[in-house]
Design a protein around this motif. Structure first.
Motif, PDB file in Angstrom:
ATOM      1  N   LYS A 186       0.824  -1.211   0.000  1.00 15.96           N
ATOM      2  CA  LYS A 186       0.000   0.000   0.000  1.00 15.96           C
ATOM      3  C   LYS A 186       0.855   1.257   0.000  1.00 15.96           C
ATOM      4  CE  LYS A 186      -3.518   2.422   2.735  1.00 15.96           C
ATOM      5  NZ  LYS A 186      -4.336   2.377   3.980  1.00 15.96           N
ATOM      6  N   PHE A 187       1.961   1.224   0.744  1.00 15.37           N
ATOM      7  CA  PHE A 187       2.793   2.414   0.880  1.00 15.37           C
ATOM      8  C   PHE A 187       4.057   2.361   0.034  1.00 15.37           C
ATOM      9  CE2 PHE A 187       0.347   2.346   4.864  1.00 15.37           C
ATOM     10  CZ  PHE A 187      -0.249   3.598   4.773  1.00 15.37           C
ATOM     11  N   GLY A 188       4.093   1.452  -0.945  1.00 15.77           N
ATOM     12  CA  GLY A 188       5.202   1.416  -1.887  1.00 15.77           C
ATOM     13  C   GLY A 188       6.497   0.841  -1.345  1.00 15.77           C
ATOM     14  N   HIS A 189       6.440   0.105  -0.244  1.00 12.75           N
ATOM     15  CA  HIS A 189       7.635  -0.524   0.325  1.00 12.75           C
ATOM     16  C   HIS A 189       7.773  -1.929  -0.270  1.00 12.75           C
ATOM     17  CE1 HIS A 189      10.727  -0.471   3.466  1.00 12.75           C
ATOM     18  NE2 HIS A 189      10.489  -1.757   3.629  1.00 12.75           N
ATOM     19  N   PRO A 190       9.001  -2.415  -0.531  1.00  8.84           N
ATOM     20  CA  PRO A 190       9.165  -3.769  -1.086  1.00  8.84           C
ATOM     21  C   PRO A 190       8.461  -4.820  -0.228  1.00  8.84           C
ATOM     22  CG  PRO A 190      11.249  -2.602  -1.123  1.00  8.84           C
ATOM     23  CD  PRO A 190      10.299  -1.729  -0.352  1.00  8.84           C
ATOM     24  N   ALA A 191       7.601  -5.602  -0.866  1.00  6.30           N
ATOM     25  CA  ALA A 191       6.795  -6.582  -0.127  1.00  6.30           C
ATOM     26  C   ALA A 191       7.080  -8.019  -0.542  1.00  6.30           C
ATOM     27  CB  ALA A 191       5.312  -6.281  -0.323  1.00  6.30           C
ATOM     28  N   SER A 192       7.998  -8.206  -1.490  1.00  5.36           N
ATOM     29  CA  SER A 192       8.223  -9.556  -2.026  1.00  5.36           C
ATOM     30  C   SER A 192       8.705 -10.530  -0.956  1.00  5.36           C
ATOM     31  CB  SER A 192       9.232  -9.504  -3.177  1.00  5.36           C
ATOM     32  OG  SER A 192      10.450  -8.915  -2.750  1.00  5.36           O
ATOM     33  N   LEU A 193       9.546 -10.062  -0.027  1.00  3.24           N
ATOM     34  CA  LEU A 193      10.047 -10.945   1.030  1.00  3.24           C
ATOM     35  C   LEU A 193       8.897 -11.436   1.909  1.00  3.24           C
ATOM     36  CD1 LEU A 193      12.368 -12.235   2.635  1.00  3.24           C
ATOM     37  CD2 LEU A 193      12.521 -10.112   3.947  1.00  3.24           C
ATOM     38  N   TYR A 194       7.983 -10.513   2.256  1.00  2.00           N
ATOM     39  CA  TYR A 194       6.866 -10.878   3.128  1.00  2.00           C
ATOM     40  C   TYR A 194       5.902 -11.831   2.421  1.00  2.00           C
ATOM     41  CZ  TYR A 194       8.636  -6.861   5.720  1.00  2.00           C
ATOM     42  OH  TYR A 194       9.438  -5.995   6.396  1.00  2.00           O
ATOM     43  N   TRP A 195       5.636 -11.570   1.132  1.00  6.29           N
ATOM     44  CA  TRP A 195       4.728 -12.458   0.395  1.00  6.29           C
ATOM     45  C   TRP A 195       5.338 -13.846   0.224  1.00  6.29           C
ATOM     46  CZ3 TRP A 195      -0.034 -11.757   0.507  1.00  6.29           C
ATOM     47  CH2 TRP A 195      -0.644 -10.514   0.311  1.00  6.29           C
ATOM     48  N   SER A 196       6.630 -13.914  -0.068  1.00  6.76           N
ATOM     49  CA  SER A 196       7.275 -15.224  -0.244  1.00  6.76           C
ATOM     50  C   SER A 196       7.250 -16.010   1.063  1.00  6.76           C
ATOM     51  CB  SER A 196       8.713 -15.059  -0.741  1.00  6.76           C
ATOM     52  OG  SER A 196       9.504 -14.370   0.213  1.00  6.76           O
ATOM     53  N   LYS A 197       7.459 -15.315   2.191  1.00  2.00           N
ATOM     54  CA  LYS A 197       7.391 -15.984   3.495  1.00  2.00           C
ATOM     55  C   LYS A 197       5.969 -16.445   3.790  1.00  2.00           C
ATOM     56  CE  LYS A 197      11.672 -15.610   5.033  1.00  2.00           C
ATOM     57  NZ  LYS A 197      12.484 -16.803   5.396  1.00  2.00           N
ATOM     58  N   PHE A 198       5.008 -15.638   3.412  1.00  7.53           N
ATOM     59  CA  PHE A 198       3.601 -15.996   3.638  1.00  7.53           C
ATOM     60  C   PHE A 198       3.255 -17.297   2.915  1.00  7.53           C
ATOM     61  CE2 PHE A 198      -0.764 -15.917   1.971  1.00  7.53           C
ATOM     62  CZ  PHE A 198      -1.491 -15.843   3.153  1.00  7.53           C
ATOM     63  N   TYR A 199       3.580 -17.367   1.618  1.00  2.00           N
ATOM     64  CA  TYR A 199       3.256 -18.581   0.852  1.00  2.00           C
ATOM     65  C   TYR A 199       4.096 -19.773   1.298  1.00  2.00           C
ATOM     66  CZ  TYR A 199       0.303 -15.901  -2.309  1.00  2.00           C
ATOM     67  OH  TYR A 199      -0.703 -15.136  -2.823  1.00  2.00           O
ATOM     68  N   SER A 200       5.328 -19.515   1.746  1.00  2.00           N
ATOM     69  CA  SER A 200       6.158 -20.594   2.261  1.00  2.00           C
ATOM     70  C   SER A 200       5.558 -21.181   3.547  1.00  2.00           C
ATOM     71  CB  SER A 200       7.572 -20.073   2.541  1.00  2.00           C
ATOM     72  OG  SER A 200       8.363 -21.057   3.153  1.00  2.00           O
ATOM     73  N   LYS A 201       5.018 -20.302   4.398  1.00  2.00           N
ATOM     74  CA  LYS A 201       4.366 -20.768   5.632  1.00  2.00           C
ATOM     75  C   LYS A 201       3.125 -21.598   5.304  1.00  2.00           C
ATOM     76  CE  LYS A 201       6.910 -18.608   8.783  1.00  2.00           C
ATOM     77  NZ  LYS A 201       7.640 -19.300   9.861  1.00  2.00           N
ATOM     78  N   VAL A 202       2.363 -21.172   4.297  1.00  2.00           N
ATOM     79  CA  VAL A 202       1.186 -21.941   3.882  1.00  2.00           C
ATOM     80  C   VAL A 202       1.613 -23.336   3.430  1.00  2.00           C
ATOM     81  CG1 VAL A 202      -0.711 -22.104   2.224  1.00  2.00           C
ATOM     82  CG2 VAL A 202      -0.155 -19.895   3.242  1.00  2.00           C
ATOM     83  N   ALA A 203       2.708 -23.395   2.656  1.00  4.84           N
ATOM     84  CA  ALA A 203       3.213 -24.690   2.182  1.00  4.84           C
ATOM     85  C   ALA A 203       3.610 -25.595   3.357  1.00  4.84           C
ATOM     86  CB  ALA A 203       4.402 -24.469   1.253  1.00  4.84           C
ATOM     87  N   THR A 204       4.211 -25.010   4.390  1.00  3.13           N
ATOM     88  CA  THR A 204       4.605 -25.808   5.553  1.00  3.13           C
ATOM     89  C   THR A 204       3.384 -26.305   6.327  1.00  3.13           C
ATOM     90  OG1 THR A 204       6.599 -24.457   5.723  1.00  3.13           O
ATOM     91  CG2 THR A 204       6.077 -25.846   7.600  1.00  3.13           C
ATOM     92  N   VAL A 205       2.336 -25.478   6.369  1.00  2.00           N
ATOM     93  CA  VAL A 205       1.108 -25.874   7.065  1.00  2.00           C
ATOM     94  C   VAL A 205       0.482 -27.099   6.409  1.00  2.00           C
ATOM     95  CG1 VAL A 205      -1.283 -25.182   7.506  1.00  2.00           C
ATOM     96  CG2 VAL A 205       0.583 -23.633   8.088  1.00  2.00           C
ATOM     97  N   ILE A 206       0.443 -27.119   5.079  1.00  2.00           N
ATOM     98  CA  ILE A 206      -0.209 -28.238   4.381  1.00  2.00           C
ATOM     99  C   ILE A 206       0.744 -29.406   4.130  1.00  2.00           C
ATOM    100  CG2 ILE A 206      -1.859 -26.687   3.280  1.00  2.00           C
ATOM    101  CD1 ILE A 206      -0.262 -26.952   0.679  1.00  2.00           C
TER     102      ILE A 206
END
Length: 353
Positions: free
Chosen positions: A258-278
């Motif tokens: 939303k505020f133009g800050h790099p978010a790729s690290l956070y999104w990659s961690k988010f999807y990686s956590k989802v993968a670990t959950v399943i």
């Protein structure tokens, strides 16, 4: 049939109750040896608490592999004790039994999610505080802050939607000043701001209030708020948790975008956590058909599948964090393993029949 599945679930639960503590103790001991080697403050009560707070994270990573081992021990036990033969002779195929047993890893995936969302964030924060104390290091300073109110002086308060504490730039700022009766006398709003010797606010709206019925509004391209903001003190005032749970990673990623800050690290961690959950279900699904093949090399194949799964997921996560691949590309390993599991499941049969 219900008696049979209760029996199988009971055996799987017993295996897990043995495997998870065993692996957790080994993992904790390895970490403690490294910690004691480098620790400068040898406080044994703090070390005990650190061990306790580290357990949820250890279990989070151990659980998927533990599911595979539990399934392996179950199949081996049924074969060695010849309990598999009456099951098959009573018309319960390995496929049918597998469909029912897959409820177990699905339930454990829900346990993974609960651990990640409820227990790990607080435990991780406490463990980090104790770790820094044991190593005699200062608390890590936050890099970004968002949606925060801070006190400028006794009667002046500042809100910002987003602030990069290293670059000293932010977005969505509101400054409110009160008189001695705590009536508002000044309000400054802006879309962007820079913190230096003064606070430079762009696209500013300045509202001067003499009284509730008498006020002036000025709109300025840039406005200098002649008040120095000590960012070093601000870093100490603003306590920001490092994202741990899915909810936290999602929230930080959305705010950063939303505020133009790099978010790729956070999104990659988010999807990686989802993968670990399943992962308990994914690994259990692909390994189950292989358990009933009694050839010796199958153990190596199962171990290889587990190793490839974790390394491939980690590799795709690192690629996604640098925008080389889309974030959902992290699930490529899960999709491949599901397809492989379906293929093996269709050809499933007991090798001795």
């Amino acid at each position: 049939m219900k008696i049979l599945y209760r029996y199988l679930y009971k055996k799987l639960t017993i295996y897990l109750l043995v495997i998870i503590p065993s692996f957790s103790i080994v993992a904790i001991l390895v970490e403690l040896i490294e910690l004691l080697r480098k620790a400068k403050n040898l406080d044994f009560s703090a070390i005990a608490l650190y061990t306790l707070y580290q357990l949820p994270e250890k279990i989070y990573y151990i659980l998927p592999v533990s599911v595979v081992i539990a399934f392996f021990l179950l199949a081996k036990d049924l074969i060695n004790r010849r309990e598999i033969y009456p099951i098959l002779l009573n018309g319960i195929s390995l496929r049918k039994m597998g469909l029912t047993l897959f409820v177990f890893p699905v339930f454990l995936s829900l346990v993974q999610l609960a651990n990640l969302e409820v227990i790990m964030p607080e435990a991780k924060m406490k463990a980090q505080e104790i770790y820094l104390f044991l190593k005699n290091r200062p608390q890590n300073e936050p890099l970004i802050a968002y949606n925060s109110w801070v006190t400028v002086d006794k009667r002046t308060f500042m809100y910002f939607g987003f602030l990069d504490l290293n670059k000293r730039i932010g977005k969505d700022i509101v400054i409110i000043k009160f008189n001695k009766n705590f009536d508002p006398v000044l309000r400054i709003e802006g879309s962007k701001f820079t913190v230096g010797k003064t606070v430079k606010i762009k696209n500013a709206k300045v509202i001067d209030l003499k009284r509730f019925t008498e006020f002036t509004i000025r709109k300025l391209t840039e406005y200098d708020y002649n008040k120095k903001i000590d960012l070093n003190s601000l870093k100490k005032l603003i306590k920001i948790k490092k994202p741990v749970s899915l909810t936290q990673f999602y929230k930080v990623a959305r705010i950063a975008e939303k505020f133009g800050h790099p978010a790729s690290l956070y999104w990659s961690k988010f999807y990686s956590k989802v993968a670990t959950v399943i992962s308990p279900f994914i690994l259990g699904f692909v390994v189950y058909p292989l358990l009933w093949n009694r050839k010796k090399y199958i153990i190596g194949v199962i171990a290889g599948l587990i190793i490839v799964y974790w390394y491939a997921t980690a590799f795709l996560t690192s690629m996604a964090s640098t925008n080389v691949i889309p974030f959902y590309g992290i699930f490529a390993v899960d999709v491949i393993y599901l397809l492989l599991g379906l293929l093996l499941y269709r050809k499933l049969k007991f090798s001795e029949l």
